[in-house]
Every structure is written in structure tokens, then in C-alpha cells.
Scaffold this motif. Structure first.
Motif, short mmCIF file in Angstrom:
data_model
loop_
_atom_site.label_atom_id
_atom_site.label_comp_id
_atom_site.label_asym_id
_atom_site.label_seq_id
_atom_site.Cartn_x
_atom_site.Cartn_y
_atom_site.Cartn_z
N GLY A 131 0.81 -1.22 0.00
CA GLY A 131 0.00 0.00 0.00
C GLY A 131 0.84 1.26 0.00
O GLY A 131 0.38 2.31 0.45
N ILE A 132 2.06 1.18 -0.53
CA ILE A 132 2.95 2.33 -0.49
C ILE A 132 3.41 2.77 -1.88
O ILE A 132 3.07 3.86 -2.34
CB ILE A 132 4.18 2.04 0.41
N ASN A 133 4.17 1.94 -2.58
CA ASN A 133 4.82 2.40 -3.81
C ASN A 133 3.90 2.44 -5.03
O ASN A 133 3.62 3.51 -5.57
CB ASN A 133 6.06 1.55 -4.09
N ARG A 134 3.42 1.28 -5.49
CA ARG A 134 2.49 1.28 -6.62
C ARG A 134 1.23 2.08 -6.28
O ARG A 134 0.73 2.87 -7.08
CB ARG A 134 2.10 -0.15 -6.99
N THR A 135 0.74 1.87 -5.06
CA THR A 135 -0.46 2.56 -4.60
C THR A 135 -0.25 4.07 -4.59
O THR A 135 -1.05 4.84 -5.14
CB THR A 135 -0.83 2.08 -3.19
N GLY A 136 0.83 4.51 -3.96
CA GLY A 136 1.12 5.94 -3.87
C GLY A 136 1.35 6.57 -5.22
O GLY A 136 0.89 7.68 -5.49
N ARG A 150 0.02 19.98 -7.28
CA ARG A 150 1.47 20.08 -7.45
C ARG A 150 2.10 18.76 -7.01
O ARG A 150 1.68 18.18 -6.01
CB ARG A 150 2.02 21.24 -6.64
N PRO A 151 3.11 18.27 -7.72
CA PRO A 151 3.70 16.96 -7.40
C PRO A 151 4.16 16.83 -5.96
O PRO A 151 3.87 15.80 -5.31
CB PRO A 151 4.87 16.86 -8.37
N LEU A 152 4.86 17.81 -5.43
CA LEU A 152 5.35 17.70 -4.06
C LEU A 152 4.22 17.70 -3.05
O LEU A 152 4.30 17.05 -2.00
CB LEU A 152 6.35 18.83 -3.76
N HIS A 153 3.15 18.41 -3.35
CA HIS A 153 1.98 18.41 -2.47
C HIS A 153 1.33 17.03 -2.47
O HIS A 153 0.93 16.51 -1.42
CB HIS A 153 0.99 19.48 -2.92
N ALA A 154 1.22 16.43 -3.66
CA ALA A 154 0.63 15.10 -3.75
C ALA A 154 1.46 14.08 -2.97
O ALA A 154 0.92 13.27 -2.21
CB ALA A 154 0.51 14.67 -5.22
N LEU A 155 2.78 14.14 -3.13
CA LEU A 155 3.67 13.23 -2.40
C LEU A 155 3.52 13.39 -0.89
O LEU A 155 3.41 12.40 -0.15
CB LEU A 155 5.12 13.51 -2.78
N SER A 156 3.51 14.62 -0.43
CA SER A 156 3.41 14.90 1.00
C SER A 156 2.07 14.47 1.56
O SER A 156 1.99 13.87 2.64
CB SER A 156 3.64 16.39 1.25
N ALA A 157 1.00 14.77 0.83
CA ALA A 157 -0.34 14.43 1.30
C ALA A 157 -0.51 12.92 1.39
O ALA A 157 -1.11 12.40 2.35
CB ALA A 157 -1.39 15.03 0.38
N PHE A 158 0.03 12.20 0.40
CA PHE A 158 -0.07 10.74 0.45
C PHE A 158 0.69 10.19 1.64
O PHE A 158 0.19 9.34 2.38
CB PHE A 158 0.44 10.11 -0.84
N ALA A 159 1.94 10.65 1.83
CA ALA A 159 2.76 10.15 2.92
C ALA A 159 2.11 10.39 4.27
O ALA A 159 2.10 9.51 5.14
CB ALA A 159 4.14 10.80 2.88
N GLN A 160 1.55 11.56 4.45
CA GLN A 160 0.91 11.89 5.71
C GLN A 160 -0.32 11.01 5.94
O GLN A 160 -0.55 10.52 7.05
CB GLN A 160 0.50 13.37 5.73
N ALA A 161 -1.11 10.81 4.89
CA ALA A 161 -2.33 10.03 5.03
C ALA A 161 -2.03 8.54 5.22
O ALA A 161 -2.65 7.88 6.06
CB ALA A 161 -3.22 10.23 3.81
N ARG A 162 -1.09 8.01 4.46
CA ARG A 162 -0.78 6.57 4.54
C ARG A 162 -0.04 6.22 5.82
O ARG A 162 -0.17 5.12 6.36
CB ARG A 162 0.04 6.15 3.31
N GLY A 163 0.76 7.15 6.31
CA GLY A 163 1.59 6.85 7.47
C GLY A 163 2.93 6.29 7.09
O GLY A 163 3.77 5.98 7.94
N HIS A 164 3.17 6.15 5.80
CA HIS A 164 4.45 5.72 5.22
C HIS A 164 4.67 6.51 3.94
O HIS A 164 3.75 6.59 3.11
CB HIS A 164 4.44 4.22 4.87
N PRO A 165 5.85 7.07 3.71
CA PRO A 165 6.10 7.76 2.45
C PRO A 165 6.39 6.77 1.33
O PRO A 165 6.79 5.63 1.58
CB PRO A 165 7.35 8.60 2.76
N ILE A 166 6.18 7.20 0.10
CA ILE A 166 6.62 6.41 -1.04
C ILE A 166 8.14 6.25 -0.94
O ILE A 166 8.86 7.20 -0.68
CB ILE A 166 6.23 7.09 -2.37
N GLU A 167 8.62 5.03 -1.14
CA GLU A 167 10.03 4.73 -0.93
C GLU A 167 10.82 4.56 -2.23
O GLU A 167 11.99 4.91 -2.30
CB GLU A 167 10.16 3.44 -0.10
N GLY A 168 10.19 3.99 -3.24
CA GLY A 168 10.90 3.66 -4.47
C GLY A 168 11.34 4.91 -5.24
O GLY A 168 10.51 5.75 -5.59
N THR A 169 12.63 5.00 -5.53
CA THR A 169 13.16 6.17 -6.24
C THR A 169 12.51 6.34 -7.60
O THR A 169 12.21 7.47 -8.01
CB THR A 169 14.69 6.03 -6.41
#
Length: 209
Positions: A131-136, A150-169
């Protein structure tokens, strides 16, 4: 070869489910496991489809659709879900960016659900194995390509909501630097007999279990 009822790598250590992405109707979680598989984990680690529904209701939310991105059929079946929850399977390989056709299909499924459920606030649950990389990545692609986040906003919002940030470079680089994907046709109704999930079940509001 992966054993039929084995526990996915890292699954035990990950937060089962996040919260609703603020300003959107997505909620991300790790793959729920059918009952026999959960016999291999502790009571506190157990996470079945029933536990998923209970957890979302405990947040005063209602789940309307699950988009399953795992590239296997071994974790659970639609029989484990309440009939009120629609289910779409999009087989998506891990460790690489989904192809444009898969991204477009994901956006089309989301668009169709939101259009059909504009009179309610039911959530779209998305999961891969963790529920992190493909999902995010796919949630962020929708938010960026369709909702113009904005891309950085999407990344931040997902990480905050999921409780784990996207990890895959590869996923992060595509979200931040990758080109927008086409939205042409995501608002088109499915052709007669067309399946939007790449499987045997036609995506519909009253999809049989």
C-alpha cells in the motif's frame, strides 16, 4: 516460488491502513489477507477484508470501491468483501513504473466511480502489497494529472495520510519529474462487454460477487 499462504515481505511491520488523503477521496492500505493466511500472524497483526471495513468505519468513513494493484490472486477474493463495495483488479508489476495504459485505466476507473457517486462521499480504497509504492504512485498520478495538484503536495499528502512515504526512487522521480499522462477518454463510458479491471468481472455499480 512463493507459497500460497505465505505472508508478504515486510507486511507484518507496516501500518495496516492510513487515513483519507485530505482533499481527495482516496484511502490507502496494505493488502488484506484471507483468514487462513492470517493464522500465521499474531492477533494484533491480523488484517482481513473484514478488519479493513471495520477500520474504515471506525474513521467515520465508508468504503465504496477497492482498486487492487497486486499482481497475484492469492491474497483474498471478492467473496471476502461486502456486496456494497465495488472491486476492480488492475494487475500491476512491482518495482517499476506502471505503463501508460495502466495509469490511464486507473484514472478511468476512479473517474467513473466519482461520477457515479457524486451524491455521496464513499472512499476509493487502493492497495498493492504494501500500500505504499504502486499505490502511492497511481494515487499521486491521478491527483497531479486530473486534479492538477502540485507533485510535491501530492507526495506529501499521500505520505501523511498513509503513514508511510513512497520509498521507491523510480516512483518518486516519475511523480516529481515525469511528464503528465493523457486524460483523453477517462470520462468515456465503457463499451458493451468491456472490462475495466483487466479480469473477468465487468466493472459496474452492481457488480456480482
Amino acid at each position: 516460488m512463493v507459497k500460497k499462504n505465505s505472508i508478504p515481505d515486510r507486511w507484518r511491520s507496516l501500518k495496516s491502513i492510513g487515513q483519507r488523503v485530505p482533499g481527495a477521496r482516496f484511502i490507502a492500505f496494505k493488502v488484506p489477507l484471507k483468514g487462513v493466511t492470517n493464522q500465521r500472524v499474531t492477533q494484533n497483526q491480523k488484517f482481513t477484508p473484514k478488519d479493513l471495513i471495520t477500520a474504515i468505519r471506525s474513521q467515520s468513513e465508508e468504503l465504496g470501491l477497492i482498486i487492487d494493484l497486486t499482481n497475484t490472486e492469492r491474497y483474498y477474493t471478492t467473496k471476502d468483501l461486502p456486496k456494497s463495495v465495488q472491486y476492480v483488479k488492475l494487475h500491476t508489476a512491482g518495482l517499476k513504473i506502471p505503463d501508460d495504459a495502466t495509469i490511464h485505466q486507473f484514472k478511468r476507473v476512479v473517474w467513473k466511480f466519482l461520477a457515479a457517486n457524486s451524491d455521496n462521499d464513499r472512499l476509493i480504497g487502493v492497495h498493492c502489497t504494501t500500500g505504499i509504492n504502486r499505490t502511492g504512485h497511481l494515487i499521486c498520478r491521478y491527483l497531479i494529472d486530473v486534479d492538477e495538484w502540485r507533485p510535491l503536495h501530492a507526495l506529501s499528502a499521500f505520505a501523511q495520510a498513509r503513514g508511510h512515504p513512497i520509498e521507491g526512487t523510480v516512483y518518486i522521480e516519475d511523480i516529481v519529474k515525469g511528464p503528465p499522462r493523457s486524460n483523453v477518454g477517462i470520462d468515456m463510458p465503457p463499451a458493451i462487454g468491456e472490462t475495466l479491471d483487466g479480469g473477468d468481472d465487468t466493472y459496474s455499480d452492481d457488480m456480482p460477487r
